[in-house]
Design a protein around this motif. Structure first.
Motif, short mmCIF file in Angstrom:
data_model
loop_
_atom_site.label_atom_id
_atom_site.label_comp_id
_atom_site.label_asym_id
_atom_site.label_seq_id
_atom_site.Cartn_x
_atom_site.Cartn_y
_atom_site.Cartn_z
N CYS A 20 0.85 -1.19 0.00
CA CYS A 20 0.00 0.00 0.00
C CYS A 20 0.89 1.25 0.00
O CYS A 20 2.06 1.20 0.38
CB CYS A 20 -0.95 0.00 1.20
N GLN A 21 0.32 2.36 -0.38
CA GLN A 21 1.10 3.58 -0.58
C GLN A 21 1.71 4.11 0.72
O GLN A 21 2.83 4.62 0.73
CB GLN A 21 0.22 4.67 -1.22
N LYS A 22 1.00 3.98 1.82
CA LYS A 22 1.53 4.49 3.09
C LYS A 22 2.75 3.70 3.55
O LYS A 22 3.74 4.27 4.01
CB LYS A 22 0.43 4.49 4.17
N ILE A 23 2.68 2.38 3.43
CA ILE A 23 3.82 1.55 3.83
C ILE A 23 5.02 1.81 2.92
O ILE A 23 6.17 1.89 3.38
CB ILE A 23 3.42 0.06 3.83
N LEU A 24 4.77 1.96 1.63
CA LEU A 24 5.86 2.28 0.71
C LEU A 24 6.54 3.59 1.09
O LEU A 24 7.78 3.69 1.09
CB LEU A 24 5.33 2.38 -0.72
N PRO A 282 4.64 5.48 12.07
CA PRO A 282 3.39 4.77 11.78
C PRO A 282 3.56 3.70 10.70
O PRO A 282 4.15 3.93 9.65
CB PRO A 282 2.49 5.90 11.26
N PHE A 283 3.02 2.52 10.98
CA PHE A 283 2.94 1.45 9.99
C PHE A 283 1.45 1.19 9.75
O PHE A 283 0.79 0.55 10.58
CB PHE A 283 3.62 0.17 10.50
N ILE A 284 0.94 1.69 8.65
CA ILE A 284 -0.49 1.56 8.35
C ILE A 284 -0.66 0.67 7.12
O ILE A 284 -0.39 1.07 5.99
CB ILE A 284 -1.12 2.94 8.10
N TYR A 285 -1.09 -0.56 7.39
CA TYR A 285 -1.34 -1.52 6.33
C TYR A 285 -2.82 -1.44 5.96
O TYR A 285 -3.69 -1.73 6.79
CB TYR A 285 -0.99 -2.94 6.79
N GLU A 286 -3.10 -1.06 4.73
CA GLU A 286 -4.48 -0.85 4.31
C GLU A 286 -4.63 -1.02 2.81
O GLU A 286 -3.63 -0.99 2.06
CB GLU A 286 -4.94 0.56 4.71
N LEU A 287 -5.84 -1.17 2.36
CA LEU A 287 -6.13 -1.14 0.94
C LEU A 287 -6.10 0.31 0.47
O LEU A 287 -6.56 1.20 1.17
CB LEU A 287 -7.50 -1.75 0.66
N ASP A 288 -5.57 0.54 -0.73
CA ASP A 288 -5.50 1.91 -1.25
C ASP A 288 -6.84 2.38 -1.79
O ASP A 288 -7.14 3.57 -1.78
CB ASP A 288 -4.43 2.00 -2.34
N LYS A 289 -7.65 1.44 -2.26
CA LYS A 289 -8.98 1.77 -2.79
C LYS A 289 -10.01 0.84 -2.18
O LYS A 289 -9.72 -0.34 -1.92
CB LYS A 289 -8.99 1.65 -4.32
N TRP A 293 -10.80 -4.92 -1.95
CA TRP A 293 -11.09 -6.12 -1.16
C TRP A 293 -11.66 -7.25 -2.02
O TRP A 293 -11.65 -8.41 -1.63
CB TRP A 293 -12.04 -5.78 -0.02
N LEU A 294 -12.12 -6.90 -3.23
CA LEU A 294 -12.64 -7.90 -4.15
C LEU A 294 -11.54 -8.58 -4.96
O LEU A 294 -11.78 -9.58 -5.63
CB LEU A 294 -13.64 -7.26 -5.11
N ASP A 295 -10.33 -8.03 -4.91
CA ASP A 295 -9.20 -8.55 -5.67
C ASP A 295 -8.24 -9.26 -4.71
O ASP A 295 -7.56 -8.63 -3.91
CB ASP A 295 -8.48 -7.40 -6.38
N GLU A 296 -8.20 -10.58 -4.81
CA GLU A 296 -7.39 -11.38 -3.88
C GLU A 296 -5.92 -10.97 -3.88
O GLU A 296 -5.24 -11.05 -2.85
CB GLU A 296 -7.53 -12.87 -4.25
N LYS A 297 -5.41 -10.53 -5.01
CA LYS A 297 -4.01 -10.13 -5.08
C LYS A 297 -3.70 -8.90 -4.22
O LYS A 297 -2.55 -8.67 -3.85
CB LYS A 297 -3.63 -9.83 -6.54
N LYS A 298 -4.72 -8.11 -3.92
CA LYS A 298 -4.53 -6.88 -3.16
C LYS A 298 -4.65 -7.08 -1.65
O LYS A 298 -4.37 -6.17 -0.88
CB LYS A 298 -5.55 -5.82 -3.59
N ALA A 302 -3.25 -4.99 3.27
CA ALA A 302 -3.72 -4.82 4.64
C ALA A 302 -3.35 -5.99 5.54
O ALA A 302 -3.55 -5.93 6.75
CB ALA A 302 -5.24 -4.63 4.67
N ASN A 303 -2.79 -7.05 4.92
CA ASN A 303 -2.52 -8.29 5.65
C ASN A 303 -1.14 -8.85 5.28
O ASN A 303 -1.05 -9.83 4.53
CB ASN A 303 -3.59 -9.33 5.33
N PRO A 304 -0.07 -8.28 5.80
CA PRO A 304 1.26 -8.75 5.42
C PRO A 304 1.56 -10.18 5.89
O PRO A 304 2.49 -10.80 5.39
CB PRO A 304 2.20 -7.75 6.12
N GLY A 305 0.75 -10.69 6.83
CA GLY A 305 0.93 -12.06 7.30
C GLY A 305 0.05 -13.06 6.59
O GLY A 305 -0.05 -14.22 7.01
N LEU A 306 -0.55 -12.65 5.47
CA LEU A 306 -1.47 -13.52 4.75
C LEU A 306 -0.74 -14.73 4.18
O LEU A 306 0.31 -14.61 3.54
CB LEU A 306 -2.15 -12.74 3.63
N GLY A 307 -1.34 -15.90 4.42
CA GLY A 307 -0.75 -17.13 3.91
C GLY A 307 0.18 -17.80 4.89
O GLY A 307 0.55 -18.97 4.70
N THR A 308 0.58 -17.09 5.92
CA THR A 308 1.46 -17.65 6.95
C THR A 308 0.82 -17.51 8.33
O THR A 308 0.38 -18.47 8.94
CB THR A 308 2.84 -16.97 6.92
#
Length: 322
Positions: A20-24, A282-289, A293-298, A302-308
């Protein structure tokens, strides 16, 4: 050899769907600061004069909490129970950033306050508890006072009880730390770790060295964070670690904090309306748009621990129900 901060930033650049843009913006700034020591001048009211500090990145201090957590802290629940905690790259980068930037002359940490706003079930309570145990036993603070604070006592106990379970699962920590009903005690340094609610009568008398401010999205007491922040005033290098689920408008403490951090990040990028505050991170993990949330790749944004740490099924089920 790259720091975890640099490694994670490069990973995000190579995987834009996960960034996401804030984390970048935050990690771009952190990487820059590693190689460009930051000179900060502010007015010291007590001395009635300007005070200048040069902040450098100390890799040894950045890695100490990571080494402590992976060596001594253990998972307390589920399939990983009793197994040593192995931090993920994003967690290591977070810890390095909080603990690694220090005053060149005194070695005192730069950041007094850090925030982790992130999707549910990404392990923020585990991380907060593990940092709390480090601050209790290994940060070098005599008489450390560590607190997990939330609106209600049950919520305040979430981080504290996670820390307690970690101690009980770790043979080394269990030999050094006493876990009692009223708190976790490290007698060697006369240090304590307790859980407190917003209406606790002892809040005004704290001399906190570490505060885990949990689930800010549920806080409605506007001055509670100020009370906690002020309680650290006598400490040389305290830390207030603020955590919350991100992504909704709540019209309370969370919104005020989010707006402030948003302005701080704008300041990193030189955007109009941005502010400069080199004491918070601040570490703000979020969707940019909103429709991402409808796009699994995105979902990773908001979830850097996804899959683990967090399963895909947890989100898929929510999407299906929606």
């Amino acid at each position: 050899m790259l720091t975890y901060i640099e490694e994670y930033y490069q990973y995000l650049l190579k995987n834009p769907d996960k960034a996401c843009q804030k984390i970048l913006a935050v990690y771009k700034k952190l990487v820059h600061d590693i190689y460009n020591p930051k000179t900060i001048t502010f007015y010291n009211e007590a001395a009635e004069d300007d005070e200048t500090h040069i902040y450098i990145f100390d890799i040894n201090k950045a890695n100490r909490p990571i080494q402590f957590i992976e060596k001594y802290c253990r998972h307390s629940k589920g399939k990983w129970a009793r197994k040593p905690i192995v931090l993920e790259l994003w967690q290591k980068a977070t810890i390095q950033a909080i603990f690694g930037f220090v005053d060149r002359d005194t070695g005192i940490r730069k950041y007094i306050k850090a925030a982790l706003f992130i999707g549910r079930k990404n392990g923020k309570s585990t991380l907060s508890a593990a940092i709390g145990l480090y601050m209790l036993t290994a940060d070098g603070e005599g008489g450390a006072e560590c607190y997990s604070v939330a609106v209600k006592k049950d919520q305040a106990k979430v981080v504290w009880e996670e820390a307690k379970r970690m101690v009980k699962k770790s043979p080394t920590l269990l030999k050094k730390i006493k876990c009692l009903v009223g708190g976790i005690f490290y007698d060697k340094a006369e240090a304590v770790f307790k859980a407190l609610a917003s209406d606790d009568n002892s809040l005004d008398g704290l001399n906190a060295s570490y505060v885990a401010a949990d689930e800010i999205h549920a806080w409605v007491v506007k001055n509670l964070l100020d009370v906690l922040y002020d309680s650290m005033a006598a400490r040389e290098q305290p830390l207030l670690f603020e955590t919350s689920t991100a992504g909704k408008v709540r019209e309370n403490v969370y919104d005020d904090e989010y707006a402030y951090y948003d302005d701080v990040i704008k300041g990193y990028e030189g955007i109009e309306g941005g502010i400069v505050d080199e004491t918070v991170l601040p570490f703000i993990y979020e969707l940019d748009k909103s429709d991402e949330w409808l796009d699994e790749k995105k979902w990773f944004k908001a979830n850097p621990g996804l899959g683990t740490i967090k399963s895909y099924k947890f989100i898929r089920d929510k999407v299906i129900k929606a």
